[in-house]
Motif scaffolding. Structure first.
Motif, mmCIF file in Angstrom:
data_model
loop_
_atom_site.group_PDB
_atom_site.id
_atom_site.type_symbol
_atom_site.label_atom_id
_atom_site.label_comp_id
_atom_site.label_asym_id
_atom_site.label_seq_id
_atom_site.Cartn_x
_atom_site.Cartn_y
_atom_site.Cartn_z
ATOM 1 N N PHE A 140 0.730 -0.999 0.125
ATOM 2 C CA PHE A 140 0.007 -0.041 -0.016
ATOM 3 C C PHE A 140 1.038 1.132 0.008
ATOM 4 N N ALA A 141 0.933 1.737 -1.069
ATOM 5 C CA ALA A 141 1.949 2.955 -1.407
ATOM 6 C C ALA A 141 1.051 4.288 -1.421
ATOM 7 N N ASN A 142 1.882 5.218 -1.306
ATOM 8 C CA ASN A 142 1.157 6.699 -1.478
ATOM 9 C C ASN A 142 1.474 7.128 -2.791
ATOM 10 N N LYS A 148 -0.600 13.697 7.202
ATOM 11 C CA LYS A 148 -1.883 13.458 7.907
ATOM 12 C C LYS A 148 -2.805 12.768 6.702
ATOM 13 N N GLN A 149 -2.930 13.202 5.645
ATOM 14 C CA GLN A 149 -3.614 12.583 4.450
ATOM 15 C C GLN A 149 -3.386 11.330 4.524
ATOM 16 N N ALA A 184 -5.437 7.798 5.028
ATOM 17 C CA ALA A 184 -5.679 6.784 4.046
ATOM 18 C C ALA A 184 -5.420 5.444 4.509
ATOM 19 N N VAL A 185 -4.192 5.303 5.251
ATOM 20 C CA VAL A 185 -3.761 3.971 5.836
ATOM 21 C C VAL A 185 -5.159 3.307 6.567
ATOM 22 N N TYR A 186 -5.471 4.287 7.689
ATOM 23 C CA TYR A 186 -6.590 3.806 8.428
ATOM 24 C C TYR A 186 -7.834 3.514 7.784
ATOM 25 N N ASN A 187 -8.185 4.080 6.764
ATOM 26 C CA ASN A 187 -9.336 3.728 5.950
ATOM 27 C C ASN A 187 -9.228 2.485 5.292
#
Length: 821
Positions: A36-38, A45-46, A50-53
């Motif tokens: 899971f990459a950015n 913070k975004q 995104a990781v949490y979701n």
């Protein structure tokens, strides 16, 4: 079980990105791996959101293991029930420390939060754990090396085209300040390749004779080919955890020459790596030449053996982390501690070293230096004689005038054009302008630890000009000074060195029988409470009273104690509260005699602890200092004194004698400078900080000043705009309140009456204003006192307090009335 790897970056060529790519390749087909990459290049913070979701919507807590770096704290929002494996790379605060910047505590605190929140934490090196020992529980952290890129071709010795290669970002952290001193010493026939971000901006010394090829940053696999075609790769970083560059060089079949910092020495054996004591330029150059000129270059089998051990270490580490996370409650959980080749890199100081380019270099110490300080004696008694001996042009800035204070009682003359006095703490903008106008190769500063000027130092460090710090010497202090490029005392480069690296000699005192300590008493020494050793280097105690109270409880009850207070302490009598049949408190007394009859000395970070090396007594330290890492003291920061009390001598007599010689070699006797030849200074260890700290690239300085001027211009424009608005508002207000003439009233009689009334009113006011006022009693007293007050007093009060109130003298008079009554 899904193994999800989080990458907070995307399409960036940094160590984290490369490490994650190699990890994915190594685990492919062995585990159910997902990345899971950015990819949207979200801010921190975004991306945390995104990781949490993504994780909470797709996986239950028992369905996934999540690996993430500490960088950008990607897992911060995840519930603690998730199996998070936090893989340490290099926390920002560590990188900033070695890059010469003040650590960003806000970012570091977030990184520490995700570290402590994770169910498993691993590090690629023991060196990083040592660096973070005060922040993390090292015993419960897994240690295994990073994976390397297995697609890199391993080059044979016959394919080598370059002698030396340096690959990396051209910044302080990566050790670019060592490039010129090293290249100056390489033979003319050597071929050197340098490439990395900002390499084209690097300023080379005119004394370099070897052939140099420079390339900018290369992001693709071409860099592996360039590295593989060199005989040795120089890794000059001031700190590395588990360097991807080192791993890539080994995979390409290139011997690595590096400093002994961080986790470098852990990666591979001396067969394929040469680890050099940090900043020992001569030794590093000698090893580089040995590698380049040897007829026995390491075989491919040597490299393959080293890579195989790294491969096995990585695999074992990952398996152990997974087993740990999936184990049931109550099961024994083992913490894997993997590959560590450090013990194999014992540097032989008795070995003879090759040298090259021995002829005296032109301006090896640079051309110009600017020193700024609190007190004049640092300039007149410590800096001027050294700077003049090195042949440097100089400018000095000081808060005090020349001749104000003395330490050695014998100041050196300072040229008027070299000296300026003003309060640079209150006026840092002026200081930065002075630096910009003069453009020195290096900056001098004394001590550098006190909180009162840290904000100014932080700003000046942004200019990119290297600092050299000074402090009093040790054997003896009078007429002796030492210099350091990191700082002084516990924050110095000297404090970080092992005994062998500090002395530049092999000690080999293992196996010597420890002596029994003998003595009549235990000596406890105090410090001045405004001393930076207490303010900065003493984490447990800031007051002598609390320190003594604690120590007396820790010393065995049968021991007699003498408390020797600092000779300049004006508040020492409070310590008499501790006097008893067992405890004596003294201010005077012969220190040498007290030490000779002691069995132990206890202090925070006093010079007395260093002087105690001359005696067979144990040395207990409660602070960070120059004796750290030297094997001759007992640190009470790591465990209570009562649990470390020894009756045998810690640190052999041989070790102590060599440390004393090491201290003497690193201090400068300013009265004997005239006996040293210019050529001898280059190889004198005490002058090394001046040799390495040379700045020729002033791009950072120019950019900072340009930004500062832009801010000032914007501020000036904003002020002028506000002033214009205020004036317009005032004018509008006056216009709206101005009486208007009644146009319907054409009676000249009424107008005449109005004019007469106005004239009468003005005449009355004028007469009233011309009458002499009765003298105010308070004003008269104030005027008399001001007239009789010493001129110096008035000047001091004005200059220190009321420059900003010069437009409101009433405030000044009120204050002076109170002060002069």
């Amino acid at each position: 079980m899904k193994y999800l790897i989080i990458n907070p970056y995307y399409n960036e060529t940094n160590g984290i990105e490369n490490s994650i790519k190699n990890t994915l390749a190594a685990l492919d087909g062995k585990m159910d791996v997902e990345l899971f990459a950015n990819t949207k290049n979200l801010n921190k913070k975004q991306f945390q959101k995104a990781v949490y979701n993504y994780v909470t919507s797709k996986f239950g807590t028992e369905e996934v293991i999540i690996e993430a770096p500490e960088a950008r704290a990607s897992t911060l929002l995840l519930p603690k029930e998730y199996n998070v494996h936090l893989r340490l790379h290099c926390p920002l605060a560590v990188a900033q420390k070695y890059d010469g910047f003040k650590p960003d505590e806000t970012i570091y605190s977030e990184e520490l939060r995700v570290i402590h929140k994770a169910k498993a934490v691993s590090s690629p090196s023991y060196g990083l754990l040592k660096e973070m020992k005060n922040e993390i529980d090292s015993d419960n952290i897994f240690v295994f090396k990073n994976q390397y890129n297995k697609n890199i071709k391993l080059y044979e010795s016959e394919e080598k085209e370059y002698d030396v290669v340096f690959m990396g970002r051209f910044q302080k952290l990566k050790g670019i300040e060592y490039l010129n001193p090293i290249l100056e010493r390489l033979p003319e026939n050597y071929k050197v390749l340098l490439f990395g971000k900002n390499s084209s901006k690097f300023k080379f010394s005119p004394n370099i004779k070897c052939s140099i090829t420079v390339k900018e940053h290369i992001a693709n696999d071409e860099r592996f080919e360039l590295v593989g075609k060199a005989k040795t790769l120089m890794m000059l970083s001031r700190f590395e955890n588990c360097s991807m560059v080192i791993l890539e060089a080994l995979a390409a079949g290139t011997v690595v020459t590096c400093w002994d910092v961080g986790g470098n020495s852990e990666i591979a054996s001396p067969d394929v790596m040469q680890v050099i004591p940090f900043e020992d330029i001569e030794k590093l150059v000698s090893e580089v030449m040995d590698i380049c000129e040897t007829n026995h270059y390491p075989s491919t089998e040597k490299f393959m053996d080293a890579l195989s051990k790294i491969d096995q270490d990585f695999a074992s580490g990952v398996v152990s982390v997974v087993d740990h996370l999936l184990s049931n409650e109550g099961e024994e959980k083992k913490i894997y501690k993997g590959l560590n080749c450090s013990s194999q890199h014992q540097f032989d100081y008795s070995k003879e070293f090759k040298t090259a380019n021995n002829e005296f270099l032109e301006n090896p110490f640079g051309k110009r230096v600017l020193g700024f300080t609190i007190s004049n004696e640092h300039i007149e008694e410590m800096w001027v004689p050294v700077v003049q001996k090195l042949g440097l042009e100089a400018r000095y800035v000081c808060r005090r005038p020349l001749g104000f204070h003395t330490v050695f009682k014998n100041p050196f003359p300072v040229e008027p054009k070299e000296f300026t006095q003003y309060d640079w703490i209150e006026n840092p903008t002026r200081l930065i302008k002075n630096i910009n106008n003069y453009k020195p190769n290096k900056l001098l500063f004394h001590n550098g630890l006190h909180p009162m000027y840290q904000d100014v130092l932080d700003e000046v460090k942004k200019l990119g000009i290297p600092f050299i710090y000074s402090e009093l010497g040790w054997f003896p202090q009078k007429d002796h000074v030492y210099f350091d490029r990191w700082g002084t005392n516990g924050q110095s480069y000297l404090a970080s060195l092992s005994a062998e690296a500090f002395c530049r000699k092999s000690i080999n005192d293992e196996g010597l029988k420890a002596k029994k300590v003998k003595g009549d008493h235990v000596l406890v020494v105090t410090q001045l409470e405004n001393d930076t050793n207490l303010i900065v280097n003493s984490p447990l105690f800031k007051k002598n009273y609390a320190f003594i109270k604690h120590v007396l409880k820790e010393i065995p009850a049968a021991e007699k104690v003498i408390i020797k207070v600092h000779p300049l302490d004006k508040h020492w009598e409070q310590l008499k509260d501790f006097e008893s049949d067992r405890v004596t408190v003294i201010k005077e007394g012969n220190l040498e005699e007290l030490l000779s009859k002691s069995k132990a000395v206890i202090g925070i970070n006093s010079t007395v602890l260093i002087q105690a090396l001359e005696y067979d007594i144990n040395i207990y330290s409660y602070g960070y200092g120059l004796l750290d890492n030297k094997g001759a003291t007992i640190s009470c920061l790591e465990a209570p004194l009562s649990k470390q009390w020894k009756n045998e001598l810690v640190g052999s007599r041989k070790r102590r004698d060599m440390l004393i010689e090491g201290f003497k070699s690193r201090q400068i006797n300013i009265r004997e400078l005239e006996n040293l030849s210019p050529e001898s200074l280059v190889n004198n260890i005490a002058f090394e900080p001046f040799l390495f700290a040379n700045q020729e690239d002033f791009s950072k300085l120019n950019a900072y000043v340009k930004k500062m001027e832009q801010v000032n211009n914007d501020s000036k424009k904003s002020t002028e705009k506000e002033k214009a608005v205020t004036n317009k508002s005032k004018a509008d207000k006056e216009k709206s309140t101005k009486p208007t003439t009644n146009k319907t009233n054409t009676s000249t009689g009424k107008n005449d009456i109005l004019k007469e009334k106005t004239a009468s009113k003005n005449t009355t006011g004028s007469q009233a204003s011309n009458k002499p006022k009765a003298p105010n009693k308070n004003t008269a007293v104030a005027a008399k006192k001001l007239q009789n007050a010493p001129k110096k007093t008035f000047t001091q009060l004005w200059s220190r307090r009321f420059t900003k109130f010069r437009k409101n003298p009433k405030i000044v008079i009120t204050f002076l009335l109170k002060k002069l009554q």
